[in-house]
Enzyme design. Structure first.
Site, PDB file in Angstrom:
ATOM      1  N   GLU A 109      21.165  50.491  -7.286  1.00 23.84           N
ATOM      2  CA  GLU A 109      22.531  49.897  -6.633  1.00 23.84           C
ATOM      3  C   GLU A 109      23.459  51.028  -6.621  1.00 23.84           C
ATOM      4  OE1 GLU A 109      24.208  46.973  -9.413  1.00 23.84           O
ATOM      5  OE2 GLU A 109      22.271  45.891  -9.303  1.00 23.84           O
ATOM      6  N   GLU A 307      30.150  42.380  -8.025  1.00 23.11           N
ATOM      7  CA  GLU A 307      28.922  42.617  -7.091  1.00 23.11           C
ATOM      8  C   GLU A 307      29.569  42.923  -5.894  1.00 23.11           C
ATOM      9  OE1 GLU A 307      25.968  42.568  -7.775  1.00 23.11           O
ATOM     10  OE2 GLU A 307      25.815  41.681  -9.912  1.00 23.11           O
TER      11      GLU A 307
END
Length: 350
Positions: A109, A307
């Site tokens: 990520e 997120e």
């Protein structure tokens, strides 16, 4: 790589499906081309490219050199493979309450470490009076990569690697965000070392987990840490505890209110839709996460997992193009600023 011939579900199977991409390797190749060389001078770090761990750490050192009265470089200790887990503390007043931000716990990520460095830079250089007020009224403890081994591995070997690099026979890696000793391995995780969500052999087994736990335990009271933010991607969600149960935390209504205000602020800024709610309600059940541990075990009242971009149906998945770094990081900072301001109005930082 996903070729056209790799489609598993056939049209006559009467199963709804959607092919996200026919060539995922092309996305990875384009993404890797957006990485600056490891040899680049850290003063060139920006938010138009992705950067190696070494460059990020050198940039933290340069920020400390440039702002010696405000920036202190922190080191939680070494990782499984001996890499430092480095961060910074930004201080204006020793008596300020503190905001803690961790990012990069899932190695692939890349946007989360980039967002963390963006936030550091904004707090140090922004001329916006609201940002300057945040920098002056709170101390900030920010660790751009709490999984440095995994992060390095995504640059050198496997762009989609998620876990740390601990060895288990012929398998490697624990999902560090399933390894924390809070309802460990009770839901949304696995006991299988081959799985991406392997929770580890025991609660808190991993060195990286221990480093963060030890740091928070040593500093939560001393530094007056009142807010814990974990940066992830993707799906555009602002989530708070719990992840392991639908049971609600005692300050659920406040956290829901702050999250909705943050979502609205992002919408006003960029037009992007972010959803807010408890992690269990919003994305899926999961246990052993750092956010739940920070809230339940360390007693930090305001805890969120973000997120970041892209949306839940993103065709890029974790391979966010570099052109998205600055706007995504700005959304993250806007959300944090909104949450902190809303929490301050309710007396959380008194």
């Amino acid at each position: 790589m996903l070729a056209r011939s790799a489609r598993i579900v056939h049209s006559d199977d009467k199963v709804k499906h959607r092919v996200l991409t026919y060539n995922f390797q092309e996305k990875i190749d384009r993404n890797l081309a957006e990485v600056q060389p490891e040899s680049i001078d850290a003063s060139q770090l920006d938010w138009r490219h992705f950067f190696h761990l070494k460059t990020m750490y050198e940039w933290l050192d340069k920020m400390a050199e440039k702002y010696p009265n405000r920036v202190t470089v922190l080191d939680m200790g070494s990782s499984t493979q001996g890499n430092a887990i480095k961060g910074v503390k930004l201080t204006s007043n020793a008596n300020n309450k503190a905001i803690f931000i961790e990012s990069g716990i899932h190695a692939r990520e890349w946007i989360s470490p980039a967002a963390a460095t963006y936030i550091i830079n904004q707090l140090l250089t922004s001329q916006d009076p609201k940002v300057q007020q945040l920098a002056q009224n709170y101390n900030w403890i920010i660790f751009p990569s709490v999984n440095p081994d995994g992060y390095k591995y995504t640059f050198e070997h496997d762009r989609m690697w998620r876990k740390n690099r601990q060895l288990f026979g012929t398998c490697r890696g624990v999902d560090l965000n399933r390894n924390y000793p809070d309802h460990w391995n009770s839901t949304g995780s696995s006991s299988d070392p081959t799985r991406y969500d392997y929770a580890g052999p025991s609660a808190g087994s991993e060195l990286e987990t221990k480093r963060l736990i030890d740091f928070i335990r040593a500093n939560a009271d001393k530094e007056q840490i009142k807010t814990y933010i974990a940066l992830h991607s993707y799906s555009q969600m602002l989530m708070f505890p719990y992840g392991y149960t639908k049971e609600r935390v005692s300050n659920y209504d406040d956290l829901q209110e702050f999250g909705k205000k943050a979502s609205a602020a992002i919408k006003a800024e960029s037009g992007r839709d972010y959803v807010s709610g408890s992690l269990f309600e919003t994305i899926y059940p999961s246990s052993g996460g750092s956010m739940d541990w920070a809230h339940s075990e360390a007693g930090i009242p305001i805890a969120y997992t973000f997120e970041l971009r892209g949306p839940p149906d993103s065709q890029d998945l974790f391979i966010l193009p570099a052109v998205e770094i600055q706007p995504t990081a700005s959304e993250a900072f806007t959300a944090i600023r909104t949450i902190v301001e809303a929490a301050a109005e309710k007396g959380y930082y008194k």
